[in-house]
Enzyme design. Structure first.
Site, PDB file in Angstrom:
ATOM      1  N   CYS A   1      53.240  64.866  59.479  1.00  0.00           N
ATOM      2  CA  CYS A   1      53.706  64.930  57.930  1.00  0.00           C
ATOM      3  C   CYS A   1      52.578  64.898  57.224  1.00  0.00           C
ATOM      4  CB  CYS A   1      54.565  63.850  57.691  1.00  0.00           C
ATOM      5  SG  CYS A   1      55.299  63.806  55.964  1.00  0.00           S
TER       6      CYS A   1
ATOM      7  N   CYS B   1      55.033  54.512  56.501  1.00  0.00           N
ATOM      8  CA  CYS B   1      55.605  55.775  57.708  1.00  0.00           C
ATOM      9  C   CYS B   1      54.619  55.960  58.692  1.00  0.00           C
ATOM     10  CB  CYS B   1      56.159  56.788  56.960  1.00  0.00           C
ATOM     11  SG  CYS B   1      56.730  58.049  57.925  1.00  0.00           S
TER      12      CYS B   1
ATOM     13  N   CYS C   1      63.838  54.491  61.332  1.00  0.00           N
ATOM     14  CA  CYS C   1      63.002  55.112  60.051  1.00  0.00           C
ATOM     15  C   CYS C   1      61.797  54.736  60.086  1.00  0.00           C
ATOM     16  CB  CYS C   1      63.898  54.661  58.856  1.00  0.00           C
ATOM     17  SG  CYS C   1      63.407  55.280  57.172  1.00  0.00           S
TER      18      CYS C   1
END
Length: 352
Positions: free
Chosen positions: A113, A120, A334
């Protein structure tokens, strides 16, 4: 690489057009499309209402290529994480979550990403290539085969590796295929707030549900958490969201990762409530999934603080759910997916 044409990730019309020159009757193309999409066939040998000769011909000219599972890890809460290899040896991860008669598949849209959210792990890995339609749809197909007959409904969330709205061409094609099996109202696309992608989504004839990663009630702190916010400021984002078309009964979902002593104060909850006022929405409060290697200075608030934050939001009129991530014990929660690629050094701490 095979020179056969892959039928996975194609719509029924595309499959029929491709196979028609190699079949004896026109209706055979519809049969093949049903086997690929509705019956989730993994081999042409499964297509038992087609002659052996035609199945052999199809196998010579076409393939049913999907990501290859190279590892599968089950969580204590019933979630399962899949490590998948693509044809160029790139690895991605997907997650299947069971809850009674319902299953939710968390799909990846990219191998890595580029958005770089500081909470994250996938963002810490950095950019990776866009996944192609067959690689996106293939994640759904292989996890679907793992379910037993007790599952009555499957939901799909694009909350795995990558930013879906930076891969709109392939995502759009994959959605058209997935809609053959899963209603748009049971598919959610989650974004860090990519404005061109949100506008693209708004113009689709069939739209999935939209989730937006918010994480801070002001521009300054949102930029610290999400560098992409410098390019797509909070004011512009909310202008686009207020204009976003919502079908009857639909709401935008806001995701708010709660980080100790950074964005978890009662005043922050009140500011979030003011920010979202007037937008049909719900808020998922997500306690941070900690990672000592990539963000060692970020911590999850204690349970009392989490509940107090949610109650303040609810008392302000918002619809709120505290979403305790599943699969954390196998790094499937997550913000934890990584594809098992080499990891960079930890980031610097945030300042509130």
């Amino acid at each position: 690489m095979s020179d056969r044409i892959n039928l996975v990730g194609r719509t029924p019309a595309e499959i029929e057009e491709l196979v028609a020159p190699h079949l004896d009757r026109p209706f055979r193309g519809r049969q093949v499309a049903r086997w690929v999409i509705e019956r989730n066939a993994s081999s042409f040998l499964e297509m038992t209402d087609i002659s052996k000769e035609l199945r052999s011909e199809l196998g010579r000219r076409f393939s049913l290529e999907e990501p290859i599972p190279i590892d599968k890890i089950s969580s204590s809460d019933g979630s399962t994480k899949y490590l998948l290899r693509l044809t160029d040896d790139v690895a991605v991860e997907s997650v299947s979550m069971r809850e009674g008669a319902k299953a939710t598949f968390c799909l990846s849209s990219q191998a890595g990403c580029a958005v770089g959210c500081t909470f994250c792990v996938t963002g810490a890995i950095g950019a990776g290539r866009n996944l192609l339609p067959h690689e996106i749809v293939g994640q759904y197909r292989l996890m679907l085969r793992e379910l037993d007959d007790s599952v009555e409904r499957v939901n799909i969330v694009f909350m795995g590796m990558g930013e879906p709205l930076l891969n709109t061409d392939n995502l759009g094609h994959a959605l058209d295929v997935l809609y053959e099996r899963v209603s748009p109202k049971r598919i959610t696309v989650s974004s860090a707030g990519i404005l061109p992608g949100i506008r693209w989504l708004a113009e689709l004839r069939k739209r999935p549900k939209l989730a937006v990663s918010l994480n801070a009630p002001d521009q300054g702190r949102r930029e610290q958490l999400m560098p992409i916010a410098r390019r797509y400021p909070l004011e512009d984002l909310f202008s686009a969201l207020r204009a976003f078309p919502l079908e009857r009964g639909r709401r935008i979902t806001f995701e708010y990762v709660l980080i100790r002593d950074f964005n978890d104060a009662a005043a922050d909850a009140s500011a979030v409530a003011s920010l979202i006022h007037g937008i049909p929405c719900k808020i998922n409060v997500i306690p941070l999934n900690e990672d000592p290697q990539h963000f060692p200075d970020l911590r999850r608030p204690d349970v009392e603080t989490i509940n107090r934050f949610a109650v303040r939001l609810r008392d302000s009129g918002a619809t709120v759910t505290v979403r305790w991530s599943r699969g954390a014990d196998v790094e499937a929660a997550c913000g934890q997916l990584r594809g098992r690629r080499p990891q960079p050094p930890a980031r610097h701490p945030l300042s509130p």
